[in-house]
Design a protein around this motif. Structure first.
Motif, PDB file in Angstrom:
ATOM      1  N   LYS A 440      99.271  42.498  55.980  1.00 49.60           N
ATOM      2  CA  LYS A 440     100.300  42.476  54.334  1.00 49.60           C
ATOM      3  C   LYS A 440     100.143  41.423  53.706  1.00 49.60           C
ATOM      4  CE  LYS A 440     102.247  47.315  55.577  1.00 49.60           C
ATOM      5  NZ  LYS A 440     103.102  48.130  55.983  1.00 49.60           N
ATOM      6  N   PHE A 441      99.961  40.252  54.033  1.00 46.49           N
ATOM      7  CA  PHE A 441     100.545  39.415  53.482  1.00 46.49           C
ATOM      8  C   PHE A 441     100.313  37.967  53.342  1.00 46.49           C
ATOM      9  CE2 PHE A 441     104.036  35.047  54.893  1.00 46.49           C
ATOM     10  CZ  PHE A 441     104.253  34.973  53.458  1.00 46.49           C
ATOM     11  N   LEU A 442      99.980  37.496  52.403  1.00 42.28           N
ATOM     12  CA  LEU A 442      98.760  36.426  52.143  1.00 42.28           C
ATOM     13  C   LEU A 442      99.294  35.719  51.539  1.00 42.28           C
ATOM     14  CD1 LEU A 442      95.513  35.220  51.897  1.00 42.28           C
ATOM     15  CD2 LEU A 442      95.962  36.344  49.325  1.00 42.28           C
ATOM     16  N   MET A 443      99.209  33.697  52.237  1.00 52.17           N
ATOM     17  CA  MET A 443      99.798  32.683  51.318  1.00 52.17           C
ATOM     18  C   MET A 443      98.526  31.805  51.095  1.00 52.17           C
ATOM     19  SD  MET A 443     103.579  31.806  53.692  1.00 52.17           S
ATOM     20  CE  MET A 443     103.136  30.292  52.054  1.00 52.17           C
ATOM     21  N   GLN A 444      98.846  30.833  49.777  1.00 49.22           N
ATOM     22  CA  GLN A 444      97.551  29.916  49.553  1.00 49.22           C
ATOM     23  C   GLN A 444      98.691  29.019  48.711  1.00 49.22           C
ATOM     24  OE1 GLN A 444      95.431  31.558  46.258  1.00 49.22           O
ATOM     25  NE2 GLN A 444      94.534  30.031  45.474  1.00 49.22           N
ATOM     26  N   GLY A 445      98.022  27.738  49.472  1.00 53.28           N
ATOM     27  CA  GLY A 445      98.891  26.351  48.737  1.00 53.28           C
ATOM     28  C   GLY A 445      97.222  25.697  48.775  1.00 53.28           C
ATOM     29  N   ALA A 446      98.311  24.739  47.654  1.00 56.76           N
ATOM     30  CA  ALA A 446      97.392  23.449  46.850  1.00 56.76           C
ATOM     31  C   ALA A 446      98.308  22.351  47.071  1.00 56.76           C
ATOM     32  CB  ALA A 446      96.631  23.689  45.740  1.00 56.76           C
ATOM     33  N   LEU A 447      97.476  20.585  46.732  1.00 52.98           N
ATOM     34  CA  LEU A 447      97.847  19.566  47.025  1.00 52.98           C
ATOM     35  C   LEU A 447      97.064  18.871  46.027  1.00 52.98           C
ATOM     36  CD1 LEU A 447     100.376  18.260  47.212  1.00 52.98           C
ATOM     37  CD2 LEU A 447      99.446  17.628  50.118  1.00 52.98           C
ATOM     38  N   ARG A 448      97.293  17.967  45.146  1.00 56.72           N
ATOM     39  CA  ARG A 448      96.153  17.903  44.083  1.00 56.72           C
ATOM     40  C   ARG A 448      96.886  16.055  43.805  1.00 56.72           C
ATOM     41  NH1 ARG A 448      91.112  19.090  41.258  1.00 56.72           N
ATOM     42  NH2 ARG A 448      90.712  17.076  39.956  1.00 56.72           N
ATOM     43  N   TYR A 449      96.233  14.728  44.424  1.00 54.56           N
ATOM     44  CA  TYR A 449      96.826  13.836  43.858  1.00 54.56           C
ATOM     45  C   TYR A 449      95.793  13.127  42.616  1.00 54.56           C
ATOM     46  CZ  TYR A 449      97.121   8.883  44.085  1.00 54.56           C
ATOM     47  OH  TYR A 449      97.285   7.142  43.410  1.00 54.56           O
ATOM     48  N   GLU A 450      96.146  12.263  41.701  1.00 58.46           N
ATOM     49  CA  GLU A 450      95.273  11.726  40.399  1.00 58.46           C
ATOM     50  C   GLU A 450      95.606  10.642  40.393  1.00 58.46           C
ATOM     51  OE1 GLU A 450      93.669  14.195  37.560  1.00 58.46           O
ATOM     52  OE2 GLU A 450      93.481  16.304  38.447  1.00 58.46           O
ATOM     53  N   ASN A 451      95.136   9.924  39.804  1.00 56.35           N
ATOM     54  CA  ASN A 451      94.964   8.416  39.389  1.00 56.35           C
ATOM     55  C   ASN A 451      94.756   8.264  38.549  1.00 56.35           C
ATOM     56  OD1 ASN A 451      96.490   5.713  39.686  1.00 56.35           O
ATOM     57  ND2 ASN A 451      94.645   4.745  40.401  1.00 56.35           N
ATOM     58  N   TYR A 452      95.049   7.403  37.258  1.00 58.79           N
ATOM     59  CA  TYR A 452      94.052   7.635  35.584  1.00 58.79           C
ATOM     60  C   TYR A 452      94.408   5.652  35.847  1.00 58.79           C
ATOM     61  CZ  TYR A 452      94.128  12.418  34.230  1.00 58.79           C
ATOM     62  OH  TYR A 452      93.677  13.240  34.100  1.00 58.79           O
ATOM     63  N   SER A 453      93.744   5.257  35.136  1.00 60.49           N
ATOM     64  CA  SER A 453      93.360   4.211  35.165  1.00 60.49           C
ATOM     65  C   SER A 453      94.428   3.816  33.869  1.00 60.49           C
ATOM     66  CB  SER A 453      92.063   3.621  34.650  1.00 60.49           C
ATOM     67  OG  SER A 453      91.834   4.097  33.213  1.00 60.49           O
ATOM     68  N   ASP A 454      94.505   4.675  33.214  1.00 59.99           N
ATOM     69  CA  ASP A 454      95.946   4.222  32.137  1.00 59.99           C
ATOM     70  C   ASP A 454      97.468   4.414  32.029  1.00 59.99           C
ATOM     71  OD1 ASP A 454      94.624   6.757  31.519  1.00 59.99           O
ATOM     72  OD2 ASP A 454      95.079   6.720  29.266  1.00 59.99           O
ATOM     73  N   PHE A 455      97.339   5.148  33.269  1.00 59.25           N
ATOM     74  CA  PHE A 455      98.782   5.468  33.138  1.00 59.25           C
ATOM     75  C   PHE A 455      99.295   6.143  34.248  1.00 59.25           C
ATOM     76  CE2 PHE A 455      97.688  10.025  32.974  1.00 59.25           C
ATOM     77  CZ  PHE A 455      98.855  10.620  33.745  1.00 59.25           C
ATOM     78  N   GLY A 456      98.630   5.358  35.083  1.00 61.08           N
ATOM     79  CA  GLY A 456      99.566   5.690  36.788  1.00 61.08           C
ATOM     80  C   GLY A 456      98.414   7.028  37.353  1.00 61.08           C
ATOM     81  N   ASP A 457      99.772   7.284  38.101  1.00 61.43           N
ATOM     82  CA  ASP A 457      99.529   8.451  39.384  1.00 61.43           C
ATOM     83  C   ASP A 457     100.316   9.543  38.807  1.00 61.43           C
ATOM     84  OD1 ASP A 457     101.529   6.905  40.589  1.00 61.43           O
ATOM     85  OD2 ASP A 457     100.172   7.168  42.719  1.00 61.43           O
TER      86      ASP A 457
END
Length: 756
Positions: A440-457
């Protein structure tokens, strides 16, 4: 709010009576099998399509069949037709915003919606909305560059998803799925006009499909569309009014659209896929008519022509490794260009003056490369990948005559000092997991890292879960963080004109003049999201979902008000007024979506479907982040964000199939909104709109239909209490430019389609 829910409750009550007459126990197995199956959506999940009813975050699906029976020829209008809380005003006398429609979800900014085609990011328009319209200060995807006949379905995720898809996915994600295999060739023709006798539209499209070996396919869609303007301007009461009338309404436009979607299956189980979109559009609208002068005794009406070229190409391949990992590598290149030309206008400072000017070109290029991997380990689905994106934004100056002195009237050209060629790149890594913890129980997770050349990560995360209290009753919730990178246009756009010997206009945040008023380099908008909802599926015919949402956005980017320089500053810089982009405010958005879906097959094989959707969205500016922006000196800006769009909307889409007849009836309710003029807020009343499409299957392959959009010719109320030459109940623009359905009135049409 209670009164607005009465229509919703009345329809539910009526359907309960109808259902009592048709007991489920009396429905045969054959009839049950003929009922429509649950719609599934890929958006929001990397582990495969999920029922839109049982996803951990609220999702919606609009099918090609539903689109066809709206009588609409524009993707923007289709979303406005079906989605409560989706707003797309039809503005006029707003320069480039007349030619590229801004759209919003839940009253948030147009650049806070991510658009995908077949799961791949779509580039935005080169246009930056800088006039006093909904969406001021933002750039959005031009949805009307996509041919409708090539779409199989539209998936809408109503939740923050930056941890899954990256920048912009704050108010939601729109995923456009193109038609694949097992479709028929189709030719369609549409023609219609407004009740007032103008706004004629002719559209013809063709969908061709060819099967390829191993279940492959190649599909081609072509569409040609011409739209004539509508004219709803009031009287020009100025003393020296021109004999020409300012255009207030839908612009003239001609469109050529193409769409290609293919999948080549290889013998080793891998496949190569392609998606290509193209749009060429020439659109024309007027600025305000210029008064009579000694040199121009009739006055004149400047016309701004926008020539838009848009294209997108995705090339990719996918397959499965021997260890069970599914891989997908792709590259998506998108490009949008807007070329401005002014004609039937003059430059007062040239003698003689030409009457046609090239005013400059805006362009935006985006290239995105993705590598995605996924595998299922028992009850655990895991996906991970990487993305590299390159963006380039460019302003090309117009002819010197277009900006010399006061410039071409109506729209001054981009000057050499406005010209820019800016670029940046970003890299991202993500991981996405979904696990069935129990039955009955479903879990979902996400993690994302981004780095931009003009303003950072930046790093974003999302956690979502669903729990089945009963087999037919689901609870779901999500919590996440998100971000939106400042667009290149917000960081690098400038457009200045000369007034009384001094420059005025929009300056880059890095410009010395902007720094006088505290301008800083733009940083990313950050967001926090929370949703809590439930889904109750009474049986295979009835379902009800209720979802609460909350979004907090910090460092939201807006285009500031105009600031006036001191006499000493004017002497130094030669500039009178300046405005610029700034991370000025924090906002919160909260509300609720209530959806009810019903479908039933009757004993005579007739079928009825009904979708009811109520949305309440409230936006509030909660704090100010710089010393120069306050609620008092930016009242128009702040009120537009808080009250410029309806807080309430309701949709009812009813379809009845009986033998060769198909009837579709749509009812829309939009709540009140208001617009500020000269620091005074004027309210516009809530309204109801109704649409109908009556289709008849002349033969197995040939269908004809007649229909009406806004069938009862509803128009918004005029300005209440505002008496003005330009804006006012008796002025040139008697209606608000924020009007969610414009002010052109009823549209009647006939359409035919032939399949083969």
């Amino acid at each position: 709010m209670r009164n607005k829910l009465l229509p919703f409750g009345a329809v539910l009550f009526s359907l309960s009576l109808l259902h009592a007459q048709e007991n489920m126990d009396d429905i045969s197995l054959e009839d049950m099998l003929n009922l429509e199956t649950e719609l599934t959506a890929d958006v929001g999940s990397r582990s495969g399509a999920v029922s839109s009813l049982y996803s951990t975050s609220p999702t919606d699906v609009i099918t090609a069949e539903e689109i066809r029976h709206t009588g609409l020829t524009s993707l923007t209008d289709v979303l406005r037709y079906f989605v409560a809380g989706f707003n797309a005003p039809e503005t006029s006398v707003a320069d480039g915003s007349d030619h590229v429609r801004a759209f919003t979800l839940r009253g948030m900014s147009p650049d806070q919606i991510l658009v995908l085609i077949n799961g791949k990011r779509v580039h935005t328009s080169a246009l930056l909305h800088v006039n006093g319209t909904i969406g001021r200060g933002s750039s959005n995807v031009d949805l009307d560059t996509i041919a409708l006949s090539g779409i199989e379905k539209i998936e809408i995720l109503r939740d923050g998803a930056a941890a899954q898809y990256g920048s912009d996915a704050i108010s939601g994600v729109i995923n456009i799925i193109l038609k694949g295999a097992e479709h028929k060739n189709r030719v369609s023709v549409h023609a219609g006009q407004r009740k007032a006798g103008d706004g004629e539209q002719i559209s013809s499209d063709m969908f061709l499909t060819q099967e390829l070996p191993y279940d492959g396919f190649i599909n081609l869609t072509l569409q040609f569309k011409q739209q004539n303007q509508t004219q709803r301007a009031g009287e020009d009461r100025r003393e020296n009014a021109s004999i020409y009338k300012t255009h207030v309404g839908i612009p003239d436009s001609k469109n050529i659209l193409a769409l290609l979607n293919s999948d080549i299956e290889l013998q080793n189980g891998a496949n190569i896929y392609t998606a290509f979109t193209f749009n060429y559009r020439r659109s024309e609208a007027s600025t305000f008519a210029r008064e009579k002068t000694e040199e121009y005794p009739d006055g004149f009406l400047p016309i701004l022509q926008a020539t838009i070229t848009d294209s997108g190409l995705t090339l990719g391949a996918q397959g499965e490794l021997v260890n069970g990992y599914h891989w997908d590598i792709s590259n998506t290149l998108g490009y949008n260009q807007i070329r401005y030309t002014m004609y039937d206008t003059y430059n007062y400072d040239l003698n003689p003056s030409p009457d046609t000017f090239y005013n400059g070109t805006l362009s935006f290029l985006q290239n995105t490369t993705n590598l995605d991997m996924k595998k299922k380990y028992g009850s655990l689905n895991i996906a991970f990948g990487a993305e590299h994106r390159y963006e380039k934004y460019k302003i090309e100056a117009g002819d010197p005559d277009s900006y010399y002195g006061s410039g071409s009237q109506g729209f001054s050209g981009y000057r050499e000092e406005n010209a820019v060629n800016a670029s940046r790149y970003s890299d991202a890594l993500y991981i996405d997991m979904k696990k069935q913890m129990t039955e009955k129980f479903l879990m979902q997770g996400a993690l994302r890292y981004e780095n931009y050349s003009d303003f950072g990560d930046t790093t974003t995360a999302k956690l979502a879960a669903s729990y089945k209290l009963q087999e037919n009753f689901l609870l779901r919730s999500s919590i996440s963080t998100g971000f939106r990178a400042p667009s290149l246009s917000q960081s690098h756009y400038s457009h200045t004109s000369t007034f009384n010997g001094h420059l005025e206009g929009t300056f880059k945040p890095s410009d010395e003049v902007a720094k006088l008023f505290g301008a800083q380099p733009l940083k990313a908008e950050k967001s926090k999201h929370f949703t809590l909802g439930s889904v109750y599926k009474y049986n295979c015919e009835n379902s009800l979902s209720i979802d609460y949402f909350y979004t907090y956005i910090s460092d939201r980017i807006i285009l500031s008000n105009e600031y006036t320089l001191t006499p000493e500053q004017k002497a130094i810089y030669g500039i009178n007024k300046a405005r610029f982009f700034t991370n000025a405010v924090d906002t919160k958005t909260y509300g609720v979506d209530i959806k009810y879906n019903y479908q039933h097959q009757f004993f005579n094989n007739s079928k009825v479907t009904l979708s009811l959707w109520y949305n309440y969205s409230k936006n509030k500016v909660v704090s100010f982040n710089d010393e120069t922006t306050t609620r008092e000196n930016s009242f128009e800006q702040i009120d537009r964000m808080e009250n410029g769009q309806p807080k309430e909307s309701f949709k009812s889409v009813f379809t009845y199939h009986y033998k060769k007849y198909i009837t579709t009836f749509n009812t829309t309710y939009i709540g009140s909104y208001r617009e500020v003029v000269d620091n005074i807020a004027y309210s516009f009343k809530a309204q109801w709109y109704n649409d109908i499409d009556l289709a008849y299957n002349i033969s197995q392959n040939f269908q004809g239909a007649i229909g009406a959009l806004n069938m009862f010719d509803t128009v918004p109320n005029k300005w209440d209490g505002l008496d003005g030459y330009t804006y006012g109940y008796n002025g040139i623009k008697p209606y608000s430019r924020y009007s969610p359905y414009g002010y052109s009135g009823a549209y009647y049409y006939i359409r035919f389609n032939y399949t083969f």
